[in-house]
Design a protein around this motif. Structure first.
Motif, PDB file in Angstrom:
ATOM      1  N   ASN A 591       0.851  -1.190   0.000  1.00  0.00           N
ATOM      2  CA  ASN A 591       0.000   0.000   0.000  1.00  0.00           C
ATOM      3  C   ASN A 591       0.884   1.235   0.000  1.00  0.00           C
ATOM      4  O   ASN A 591       1.623   1.486   0.953  1.00  0.00           O
ATOM      5  N   LEU A 592       0.801   1.995  -1.077  1.00  0.00           N
ATOM      6  CA  LEU A 592       1.598   3.219  -1.215  1.00  0.00           C
ATOM      7  C   LEU A 592       0.704   4.452  -1.189  1.00  0.00           C
ATOM      8  O   LEU A 592       1.079   5.509  -1.698  1.00  0.00           O
ATOM      9  N   GLY A 593      -0.467   4.322  -0.607  1.00  0.00           N
ATOM     10  CA  GLY A 593      -1.458   5.390  -0.641  1.00  0.00           C
ATOM     11  C   GLY A 593      -0.932   6.734  -0.147  1.00  0.00           C
ATOM     12  O   GLY A 593      -0.166   6.821   0.814  1.00  0.00           O
ATOM     13  N   ASN A 594      -1.356   7.797  -0.840  1.00  0.00           N
ATOM     14  CA  ASN A 594      -1.049   9.178  -0.447  1.00  0.00           C
ATOM     15  C   ASN A 594       0.446   9.493  -0.418  1.00  0.00           C
ATOM     16  O   ASN A 594       0.907  10.267   0.421  1.00  0.00           O
ATOM     17  N   ASN A 595       1.171   8.885  -1.312  1.00  0.00           N
ATOM     18  CA  ASN A 595       2.555   9.289  -1.568  1.00  0.00           C
ATOM     19  C   ASN A 595       2.558  10.016  -2.915  1.00  0.00           C
ATOM     20  O   ASN A 595       2.916   9.448  -3.954  1.00  0.00           O
ATOM     21  N   GLY A 596       2.134  11.260  -2.892  1.00  0.00           N
ATOM     22  CA  GLY A 596       1.869  12.006  -4.120  1.00  0.00           C
ATOM     23  C   GLY A 596       3.082  12.334  -4.948  1.00  0.00           C
ATOM     24  O   GLY A 596       2.951  12.742  -6.110  1.00  0.00           O
ATOM     25  N   ASN A 597       4.286  12.169  -4.399  1.00  0.00           N
ATOM     26  CA  ASN A 597       5.503  12.522  -5.143  1.00  0.00           C
ATOM     27  C   ASN A 597       6.087  11.355  -5.930  1.00  0.00           C
ATOM     28  O   ASN A 597       7.064  11.523  -6.648  1.00  0.00           O
ATOM     29  N   ILE A 598       5.516  10.168  -5.759  1.00  0.00           N
ATOM     30  CA  ILE A 598       6.007   9.024  -6.540  1.00  0.00           C
ATOM     31  C   ILE A 598       5.554   9.177  -7.995  1.00  0.00           C
ATOM     32  O   ILE A 598       4.365   9.310  -8.259  1.00  0.00           O
ATOM     33  N   LYS A 599       6.493   9.149  -8.920  1.00  0.00           N
ATOM     34  CA  LYS A 599       6.150   9.309 -10.335  1.00  0.00           C
ATOM     35  C   LYS A 599       6.060   7.973 -11.073  1.00  0.00           C
ATOM     36  O   LYS A 599       5.260   7.815 -11.980  1.00  0.00           O
ATOM     37  N   ARG A 600       6.881   7.043 -10.684  1.00  0.00           N
ATOM     38  CA  ARG A 600       6.818   5.728 -11.332  1.00  0.00           C
ATOM     39  C   ARG A 600       7.346   4.674 -10.369  1.00  0.00           C
ATOM     40  O   ARG A 600       8.098   4.977  -9.451  1.00  0.00           O
ATOM     41  N   LEU A 601       6.895   3.457 -10.593  1.00  0.00           N
ATOM     42  CA  LEU A 601       7.368   2.333  -9.802  1.00  0.00           C
ATOM     43  C   LEU A 601       8.471   1.625 -10.572  1.00  0.00           C
ATOM     44  O   LEU A 601       8.336   1.391 -11.775  1.00  0.00           O
ATOM     45  N   ALA A 602       9.533   1.276  -9.878  1.00  0.00           N
ATOM     46  CA  ALA A 602      10.622   0.549 -10.532  1.00  0.00           C
ATOM     47  C   ALA A 602      10.095  -0.765 -11.095  1.00  0.00           C
ATOM     48  O   ALA A 602       9.256  -1.423 -10.480  1.00  0.00           O
ATOM     49  N   ASN A 603      10.592  -1.127 -12.264  1.00  0.00           N
ATOM     50  CA  ASN A 603      10.114  -2.343 -12.920  1.00  0.00           C
ATOM     51  C   ASN A 603      10.419  -3.592 -12.093  1.00  0.00           C
ATOM     52  O   ASN A 603       9.762  -4.627 -12.232  1.00  0.00           O
ATOM     53  N   SER A 604      11.381  -3.473 -11.178  1.00  0.00           N
ATOM     54  CA  SER A 604      11.761  -4.630 -10.363  1.00  0.00           C
ATOM     55  C   SER A 604      10.629  -5.070  -9.438  1.00  0.00           C
ATOM     56  O   SER A 604      10.642  -6.197  -8.933  1.00  0.00           O
ATOM     57  N   ILE A 605       9.639  -4.202  -9.233  1.00  0.00           N
ATOM     58  CA  ILE A 605       8.493  -4.585  -8.405  1.00  0.00           C
ATOM     59  C   ILE A 605       7.749  -5.764  -9.036  1.00  0.00           C
ATOM     60  O   ILE A 605       7.047  -6.517  -8.355  1.00  0.00           O
ATOM     61  N   CYS A 606       7.923  -5.918 -10.350  1.00  0.00           N
ATOM     62  CA  CYS A 606       7.233  -7.005 -11.059  1.00  0.00           C
ATOM     63  C   CYS A 606       7.857  -8.367 -10.775  1.00  0.00           C
ATOM     64  O   CYS A 606       7.385  -9.390 -11.262  1.00  0.00           O
ATOM     65  N   ASN A 607       8.936  -8.375  -9.974  1.00  0.00           N
ATOM     66  CA  ASN A 607       9.513  -9.626  -9.485  1.00  0.00           C
ATOM     67  C   ASN A 607       8.643 -10.263  -8.405  1.00  0.00           C
ATOM     68  O   ASN A 607       8.859 -11.419  -8.050  1.00  0.00           O
ATOM     69  N   LEU A 608       7.688  -9.495  -7.865  1.00  0.00           N
ATOM     70  CA  LEU A 608       6.924  -9.936  -6.693  1.00  0.00           C
ATOM     71  C   LEU A 608       5.715 -10.760  -7.138  1.00  0.00           C
ATOM     72  O   LEU A 608       4.584 -10.277  -7.145  1.00  0.00           O
ATOM     73  N   GLN A 609       5.963 -12.013  -7.494  1.00  0.00           N
ATOM     74  CA  GLN A 609       4.891 -12.845  -8.040  1.00  0.00           C
ATOM     75  C   GLN A 609       3.797 -13.179  -7.028  1.00  0.00           C
ATOM     76  O   GLN A 609       2.717 -13.601  -7.407  1.00  0.00           O
ATOM     77  N   SER A 610       4.078 -13.005  -5.727  1.00  0.00           N
ATOM     78  CA  SER A 610       3.069 -13.309  -4.713  1.00  0.00           C
ATOM     79  C   SER A 610       2.141 -12.120  -4.452  1.00  0.00           C
ATOM     80  O   SER A 610       1.148 -12.263  -3.732  1.00  0.00           O
ATOM     81  N   LEU A 611       2.466 -10.964  -5.024  1.00  0.00           N
ATOM     82  CA  LEU A 611       1.708  -9.747  -4.711  1.00  0.00           C
ATOM     83  C   LEU A 611       0.237  -9.897  -5.112  1.00  0.00           C
ATOM     84  O   LEU A 611      -0.080 -10.200  -6.259  1.00  0.00           O
ATOM     85  N   GLN A 612      -0.648  -9.683  -4.129  1.00  0.00           N
ATOM     86  CA  GLN A 612      -2.090  -9.809  -4.354  1.00  0.00           C
ATOM     87  C   GLN A 612      -2.801  -8.453  -4.362  1.00  0.00           C
ATOM     88  O   GLN A 612      -3.815  -8.287  -5.036  1.00  0.00           O
ATOM     89  N   THR A 613      -2.275  -7.496  -3.596  1.00  0.00           N
ATOM     90  CA  THR A 613      -2.923  -6.189  -3.459  1.00  0.00           C
ATOM     91  C   THR A 613      -1.903  -5.089  -3.684  1.00  0.00           C
ATOM     92  O   THR A 613      -0.836  -5.084  -3.057  1.00  0.00           O
ATOM     93  N   LEU A 614      -2.220  -4.176  -4.581  1.00  0.00           N
ATOM     94  CA  LEU A 614      -1.373  -3.010  -4.836  1.00  0.00           C
ATOM     95  C   LEU A 614      -2.257  -1.775  -4.799  1.00  0.00           C
ATOM     96  O   LEU A 614      -3.172  -1.635  -5.614  1.00  0.00           O
ATOM     97  N   SER A 615      -1.981  -0.889  -3.848  1.00  0.00           N
ATOM     98  CA  SER A 615      -2.776   0.338  -3.722  1.00  0.00           C
ATOM     99  C   SER A 615      -1.918   1.546  -4.053  1.00  0.00           C
ATOM    100  O   SER A 615      -0.902   1.802  -3.392  1.00  0.00           O
ATOM    101  N   LEU A 616      -2.336   2.268  -5.089  1.00  0.00           N
ATOM    102  CA  LEU A 616      -1.685   3.516  -5.495  1.00  0.00           C
ATOM    103  C   LEU A 616      -2.658   4.678  -5.344  1.00  0.00           C
ATOM    104  O   LEU A 616      -2.573   5.679  -6.054  1.00  0.00           O
ATOM    105  N   GLY A 617      -3.590   4.535  -4.411  1.00  0.00           N
ATOM    106  CA  GLY A 617      -4.561   5.601  -4.167  1.00  0.00           C
ATOM    107  C   GLY A 617      -3.878   6.833  -3.595  1.00  0.00           C
ATOM    108  O   GLY A 617      -3.076   6.745  -2.666  1.00  0.00           O
ATOM    109  N   GLY A 618      -4.190   7.989  -4.148  1.00  0.00           N
ATOM    110  CA  GLY A 618      -3.552   9.216  -3.667  1.00  0.00           C
ATOM    111  C   GLY A 618      -2.146   9.416  -4.190  1.00  0.00           C
ATOM    112  O   GLY A 618      -1.436  10.327  -3.764  1.00  0.00           O
ATOM    113  N   CYS A 619      -1.721   8.583  -5.126  1.00  0.00           N
ATOM    114  CA  CYS A 619      -0.402   8.745  -5.760  1.00  0.00           C
ATOM    115  C   CYS A 619      -0.600   9.514  -7.072  1.00  0.00           C
ATOM    116  O   CYS A 619      -0.446   8.957  -8.166  1.00  0.00           O
TER     117      CYS A 619
END
Length: 848
Positions: A591-619
């Motif tokens: 959950n990265l909610g309300n981190n308004g200064n994040i412009k992009r997520l590193a592609n390496s996050i796609c290594n996380l094959q177990s990831l079930q929930t991704l929240s970019l609300g408020g980003c």
């Protein structure tokens, strides 16, 4: 009062190891023999764990041994996770023609190296368990295989000293009025009183039972403390003894039935069944049938903590007992803590007492517990200690508040105990949404089902409703978008008391291995982070004030926490994620909610094959999603906020495991991706505050798994889409629909509703300034249970046929002046259409 959970955690691990899936894995990787050793050793230790858990309070050494065993079980669970993660990697490797590129993306997943690494880890785990198993002999433990806890019997009686009860006059009179009302029919009216443990249900029933008008109205009054064992024979014995004084414990059921019928025959009786826990409708029906010999006008009051019990027993809507007001609580506290008039001599203690009363949050038994605790001391420090300490740390007798609340906890099945204890990680008064809570439970592996192929979201919703029904949660808001819950402060204290070995919430430091950590940098310095984070599974880090370098702190925690399942970094002033996040192979919720200064997520996050929930609300600064996001093959929930005008449609549409998709505050988004129909598993779609969105994709009509659709505050959106009416499906699955804040909408879209006429259960429409009528086909919504209409000024009447919607149980109308006039009870022109709805609310208008 802390729970160890070791028995059930070991059982969960054994179940996994014994499953067909792990039989296949163990054969494929050549680790079957080591797996078998693990199972045998685990099972041998688990056999004596119940005895150890019952004796642990007497021996610190035994308590530490149990903690070691529980940690070992978690360690084995982590090993099992590694095999699951590897299986997910292999799914990705098999996809498409880009195998070589993908292999490079997942460099380091050499099969031979994996086999050697895992073989070594399993061998070390076996050695650790053997050491633990060898130590158990010195504790002389016996094998116990029953998980049922023997609960403490709680006995109540009908007497109450009326002068000692404060603040229940209005409730008492309400119940008396219900008892005195004449009734028709043969069925005995049953009124359930529902509320949290210690709130005063029994006291209120006692007040009513001893009221003079009640005594004179009923020929027979019967008080039965039912408690936990709803044994029909024992209840018959108790009823006869209360009514006649006879002791019939040596009689059989047939003899008891005859005596009971003679006792009730032709008499108007009033019975209180206090402290009912039984959820078996058959047992209740059996008891109710035995009471049919009374005269017309007989009444029954049932007190219970469980809403399901109230549903089973009640013929009258349950009476939800409210918390005592602060003023009444303070009066009760002063009465118990001081002799009459003595408080005038201790202004300093009264001021401290006011703070103590606030922490009781309106629960009478908590006030009595703390008032009684302080009645023997006038030392200011003692009073301050009670005010400033967590309630669960204070010594309490058997009938005080936490032991009383723990009765409710003891009745929970293991899986709910685990879910409830986890919630102690939240600070007091924290409001959490259904979506958040279920995603956290799912990430930590708490959701288990006896049914094959049941969706984890459905399991989580069932768990949540169960805890809500049992008063562990309070409903804050029933909003269809994000309904919210919270825990009463005393219930939170209970959660802390049973989870203190694993949870570190705010300043509540635990002595064991911390598994779930809430850390607020506005209240705590980074140096206060626990030293031991190697077992950490959930991290909630807050940094709203920007007091620390969040990125380096997160990187440090990740480097010390290899088994994180939950990483909650909302309001953390982040500009980017640390690179080492790619090593969190077990991460399931980010959950990265309300981190308004994040412009992009590193592609390496796609290594996380177990990831079930991704929240970019408020980003809002997010410019694009990672190009390899399609490799997140386990992703089930995605929330996006962006100021971009368009999303990369080929990226989201590849997330075919998505169940929940939320577009929130995407102010500049003009169009959704057209190939949304690829999301065949999508069940929930939220489109909220997307003010420049002009249309929905045609493919939306083909989402046959869609159950919840929410469209709110989209000013330019055109929902007519006439072309889709020709293609509408008849096998729709919508259960809940909310549409509001769409000014262009003049009538409800048939293409959404008609296909789900037989499935739609809840419809919410609001802030539709141009909606002038509801369609004639409204009468076809035969499954509709809840209808909410708000702020639709042009809506002037309800459609014909609404009276035929027999499933409709709740109708709320607000800020619809024209419509409200026609729905006035008894006299309104539209009243005959809705007179059958039991829960009807219509706000006041000037003309009423």
């Amino acid at each position: 009062m802390a729970e160890s959970f070791a028995f059930e955690i070991a059982g969960k691990v054994l179940e996994k190891l014994g499953s067909a899936a792990y039989e296949t894995i163990s054969l494929a990787w050549g680790v079957r023999e080591e797996f078998e050793k693990l199972k045998l050793t685990l099972a041998a230790i688990r056999a004596v764990v119940l005895d150890a858990e019952q004796q642990r309070a007497r021996s610190l050494e035994l308590s530490l041994w149990l903690q070691r065993f529980k940690d070992a079980c978690y360690h084995v669970e982590d090993l099992i996770d590694e095999f699951e993660i590897d299986a997910l990697r292999r799914q990705v490797l098999k996809r498409g023609s880009t195998v070589r590129k993908v292999r490079h993306f997942f460099s380091g997943s050499n099969p031979l190296a994996f086999r050697f690494r895992m073989g070594y880890k399993i061998k070390k785990a076996n050695e650790m368990l053997k050491e633990i198993a060898a130590e158990k002999a010195k504790f002389h433990l016996t094998e116990k295989h029953e998980t049922n806890v023997i609960h403490r019997e709680r006995e109540t009686y009908s007497f109450v000293k009326t002068s000692s009860v404060i603040g229940r006059d209005e409730a008492k009179q309400h119940l008396i009025n219900l008892l005195m009302n004449p009734t028709d029919g043969e069925d005995i009216p049953v009124l359930p009183i529902v509320g949290i443990g210690g709130i005063g249900k029994t006291t209120l029933a006692q007040l009513v039972f001893n009221e003079e008008s009640v005594k004179s109205h009923f020929e027979l009054r019967i008080w039965v403390c039912v408690t936990e064992d709803f044994d029909i024979k024992q209840l018959m014995i108790k009823i006869i003894k209360s009514a006649t004084g006879m002791n019939c414990k040596d009689m059989n059921k047939e003899e008891l039935h005859k005596v009971l019928q003679d006792c009730l025959n032709g008499k108007r009786f009033f019975m209180v069944l206090d402290d009912v826990w039984n959820e078996d409708k058959k047992k209740w029906s059996e008891l109710k049938d035995l009471l049919c010999g009374g005269a017309q006008g007989s009444k029954i009051i049932v007190t219970t903590r469980i809403r399901k019990v109230a549903t089973i027993t009640g013929t009258i809507p349950p009476y939800d007992l409210e918390h005592l007001s602060y003023e009444n609580c303070l009066s009760l506290f002063l009465k118990l803590a001081f002799k009459e008039g003595e408080e005038k001599q201790h202004d300093n203690l009264v001021r401290i007492g006011e703070g103590i009363v606030q922490k009781c949050k309106g629960v009478a038994l908590a006030v009595k517990t703390l008032g009684s605790l302080l009645c023997s001391t006038r030392v200011q420090h003692d009073w301050e200690l009670v005010r400033d300490s967590e309630l669960w740390k204070l010594k309490q007798e058997e009938n005080d508040i936490l032991p009383a609340l723990k009765l409710s906890y003891d009745h929970l099945p293991w899986y709910l105990k685990q879910c409830f204890a986890f919630c102690s990680v939240f600070p007091k008064d924290f409001e959490f949404s259904h979506l958040l809570l279920i995603s956290l439970w799912m990430a930590n592996g708490f959701l288990q089902s006896p049914y094959e192929n049941e969706e984890p979201e459905d399991i989580g919703n069932r768990y949540m409703q169960e805890l809500l029904s049992r008063s562990f949660f309070q409903q804050v808001d029933d909003d269809l978008l994000f309904p919210t819950l919270k825990m009463h402060d005393l219930v939170h204290d209970l959660a802390l008391s049973v989870a203190q070995n694993e949870v570190n919430s705010c300043n509540h430091y635990s002595t064991g291995n911390v598994r779930h950590l809430w850390f607020d940098l506005s209240k705590q310095d980074a140096s206060q982070l626990p030293n031991n984070l190697r077992c950490l599974q959930s991290l909630f880090l807050l940094n709203e004030d920007g007091k620390a370098d969040s990125e380096s702190l997160v990187a440090e925690v990740i480097s010390r926490s290899k088994h994180l399942r939950v990483l909650h970094l909302a309001n953390c002033s982040l500009e980017q994620l640390p690179n080492n996040i790619r090593y969190l192979k077990q991460l399931r919720c980010l959950n990265l909610g309300n981190n308004g200064n994040i412009k992009r997520l590193a592609n390496s996050i796609c290594n996380l094959q177990s990831l079930q929930t991704l929240s970019l609300g408020g980003c809002w600064g997010i410019e694009e999603l990672p190009k390899d996001i399609r490799y997140l093959i386990s992703l089930r929930s995605l929330m996006v906020t962006t100021k971009q005008t368009r999303l990369q449609e080929n990226r989201i549409s590849c997330l075919t495991s998505l169940r929940t998709l939320i577009f929130s505050e995407c102010e500049n988004l003009e169009k959704l991706f057209e190939d949304i129909q690829n999301l065949t598993a999508l069940r929930e779609l939220f489109i909220v505050e997307c003010n420049n969105l002009v249309s929905l994709p045609q493919g939306l009509n083909y989402l046959t798994a869609l159950e919840i659709l929410v469209i709110f505050n989209c000013e330019k959106l055109d929902l007519t889409m006439e072309e889709l009416e020709l293609e509408k499906k008849e096998d729709g699955s919508l259960r809940k629909l909310a549409i509001g804040g769409v000014p262009k909408l003049e009538s409800l879209p048939q293409w959404i509703l008609l296909g789900s006429a037989k499935t739609l259960q809840r419809l919410t429409i609001g802030e539709l300034e141009n909606l002038s009528m509801l369609p004639t086909w409204f009468q076809h919504l035969t499954s509709l249970q809840t209808l909410e209409i708000g702020d639709c000024p042009k809506l002037s009447f309800l459609p014909e046929g609404l009276q035929h919607l027999t499933a409709l149980k709740k109708l709320h109308i607000g800020e619809c002046q024209k419509l409200s006039k026609r729905c006035i009870k008894e006299t309104g022109e539209d009243w005959p259409k809705i007179a059958h709805v039991p829960d009807f609310y219509c706000d006041e208008t000037d003309d009423k």
